[in-house]
Design an enzyme around this catalytic site. Structure first.
Site, mmCIF file in Angstrom:
data_model
loop_
_atom_site.group_PDB
_atom_site.id
_atom_site.type_symbol
_atom_site.label_atom_id
_atom_site.label_comp_id
_atom_site.label_asym_id
_atom_site.label_seq_id
_atom_site.Cartn_x
_atom_site.Cartn_y
_atom_site.Cartn_z
ATOM 1 N N GLY A 154 -1.765 4.642 5.220
ATOM 2 C CA GLY A 154 -2.723 3.622 4.753
ATOM 3 C C GLY A 154 -2.716 2.655 3.854
ATOM 4 O O GLY A 154 -3.261 1.608 3.248
ATOM 5 N N ASP A 171 8.466 8.594 5.372
ATOM 6 C CA ASP A 171 9.262 7.889 4.659
ATOM 7 C C ASP A 171 9.295 8.130 3.302
ATOM 8 O O ASP A 171 9.066 7.146 2.290
ATOM 9 C CB ASP A 171 9.231 6.418 4.915
ATOM 10 C CG ASP A 171 10.100 5.454 4.428
ATOM 11 O OD1 ASP A 171 11.283 5.825 4.085
ATOM 12 O OD2 ASP A 171 10.137 4.197 4.246
ATOM 13 N N ASN A 182 7.672 -2.507 9.099
ATOM 14 C CA ASN A 182 7.872 -2.331 7.717
ATOM 15 C C ASN A 182 9.537 -2.725 7.971
ATOM 16 O O ASN A 182 10.386 -1.920 8.572
ATOM 17 C CB ASN A 182 7.702 -1.031 7.102
ATOM 18 C CG ASN A 182 6.122 -1.132 6.830
ATOM 19 O OD1 ASN A 182 5.699 -0.102 7.630
ATOM 20 N ND2 ASN A 182 5.503 -1.759 6.161
ATOM 21 N N GLY A 183 10.017 -3.567 7.036
ATOM 22 C CA GLY A 183 11.476 -3.933 6.879
ATOM 23 C C GLY A 183 11.890 -4.709 8.358
ATOM 24 O O GLY A 183 13.067 -4.628 8.730
ATOM 25 N N HIS A 202 12.071 11.157 9.008
ATOM 26 C CA HIS A 202 12.512 9.931 8.010
ATOM 27 C C HIS A 202 11.862 10.299 6.705
ATOM 28 O O HIS A 202 10.469 9.983 6.523
ATOM 29 C CB HIS A 202 11.894 8.783 8.591
ATOM 30 C CG HIS A 202 12.590 7.603 7.823
ATOM 31 N ND1 HIS A 202 12.508 6.272 8.349
ATOM 32 C CD2 HIS A 202 12.795 7.450 6.596
ATOM 33 C CE1 HIS A 202 13.090 5.360 7.410
ATOM 34 N NE2 HIS A 202 13.081 6.084 6.233
HETATM 35 ZN ZN LIG Z 1 13.290 5.265 4.355
#
Ligand SMILES: [Zn+2]
Length: 393
Positions: free
Chosen positions: A253, A278, A224-225, A68
């Site tokens: 972090g 990401d 996340n998301g 990712h």
């Molecule tokens: Zn992404």
């Protein structure tokens, strides 16, 4: 930055790579050595090498596999042309990522088709190893740095167009399982050999479990998301951890507290944790203004955030991390065992991607994809398909 491709040199007919600790699927050899020939690992053995080693590290780990990643080194897969994508891939290779799944963000369908076709050409050339579509079938309630204007409801015909444009290189699609029609797209993806991943989702635990029953096998940046955990509303995170799905975490972090990563690692189990970056174009660059797809992003103290309409800093928008950084932090800050980190950064992503017969472990017969680290877990050398690259400082 040194271009790892230009700096690469062939290791000749056979070369020895030695380390104080060689992390193999069957345990850590302390010390150990590998013989590499014709781009492959010819053998892995315990003890000191029989002769001088061409390459030495304190630790030898499988080359990192980033499932990712949107860009890095000032260039991206999400905008620009093929040369930009090559630059982003070279940047990450210099940080130990020997296999790259290029991630696109939500965009108009025609744009996603066009970019998927461009990335498929680069996959044919061996620059990247596949494509991840982060969208467009995502929840507007949890869109993060995805452009809400282009989110659409899951549609099998649209998925078919994206898959056709990718010419067999589409490896993963992130989808919100609670959306109407999601189960059909999840089934179409899994039938086509594409990983269906839950992400950017506001689902209940029940809707998430239904998505898993339909074929979801992976979690896109867990926590996340996603709707957060509440003790009477466990939501997607707990449902994903409650099933044998692989779970991405961003151990930079900033995206997650290290304690949460430790909890997720224990809960998912060592064979199901996947470290990702990401990363977006700003990885490896100085603070300033960047783009992610069509959206403006500002990077301050290494944290990328969307620029809201009023000019204020909004959602975290991808990371500026690299795999060598997240692997080192997972060991030194999160406190995971080195062997578990080698699995999460190489062996497990290889298994999810179905390329574990090619790469992802230090095992005879596989590609010579190796990351050499010093005693502080800093990257010192990268060997990708037997080619030595210069690590970026
Ligand atoms: Zn992404």
């Amino acid at each position: 930055m040194t271009d790892p491709v230009a700096a690469s040199l062939a290791l000749g007919d056979a070369a020895v790579v030695a380390a104080e600790h060689v992390v193999t699927p069957d345990g850590v050899l302390s010390p150990g050595w590998l013989e590499i020939a014709d781009g492959r690992i010819a053998s892995v053995r315990p003890g000191p090498p029989p002769g001088p080693a061409a390459h030495r590290g304190h630790w030898a780990l499988p080359g990192f596999i980033d499932m990712h990643v949107h860009g890095g080194g000032g260039a991206a897969f999400t905008e620009g042309g093929p040369d930009d994508a090559r630059r982003a891939a070279a940047f990450h290779r210099a940080h130990g990522t020997t296999r790259i799944i290029a991630s696109l963000v939500t965009a108009p369908l025609e744009e996603l088709e066009r970019r998927s076709a461009m990335l498929a050409d680069l996959a044919d050339d061996g620059v990247i190893d596949g494509i991840h579509l982060e969208g467009p079938f995502l929840s507007s309630a949890r869109c993060g740095a995805q452009n809400p204007r282009y989110l659409t409801l899951p549609d099998v015909a649209a998925f078919g167009r994206l898959q056709a444009a990718s010419r067999g290189w589409l490896r993963m699609i992130t989808i919100a399982p609670e959306l109407p029609g999601a189960a059909d797209v999840i089934r179409a993806a899994t039938a086509a050999g594409v990983i269906a991943a839950a992400g950017h989702t506001d689902a209940s635990s029940e809707a998430t479990a239904e998505g898993i029953a339909a074929g979801i096998s992976h979690a896109t940046h867990l926590f996340n998301g996603m709707r957060p955990i509440a003790h009477r509303y466990p939501g997607p995170v707990v449902a994903l951890l409650d099933h044998p799905v692989t779970c991405e975490v961003i151990a930079d972090g900033h995206h997650l507290d290290d304690l949460i990563i430790r909890l997720a690692a224990r809960s998912a189990g060592p064979g199901n944790l996947v470290l990702i970056t990401d990363a977006m174009a700003a990885a490896g660059m100085s603070d300033g203004d960047y783009r992610l797809g069509e959206l403006d992003v500002t990077v301050s103290a290494g944290v990328a955030r969307l620029v809201d309409a009023d000019g204020a800093a909004g959602s975290i928008a991808g990371s500026t991390a690299t795999m060598d950084l997240v692997a080192r932090r997972a060991i030194t800050a999160v406190g995971l065992p080195v062997a578990d980190v080698a699995a999460a950064a190489g062996t497990t992503p290889a298994r999810c991607l179905g390329i574990d017969d090619v790469t992802g472990s230090l095992r005879a017969g596989l590609a010579a994809d190796i990351a050499l680290l010093d005693e502080d877990f800093r990257l010192t050398s990268v060997i990708a398909r037997g080619q030595l690259g210069q690590p970026a400082s």
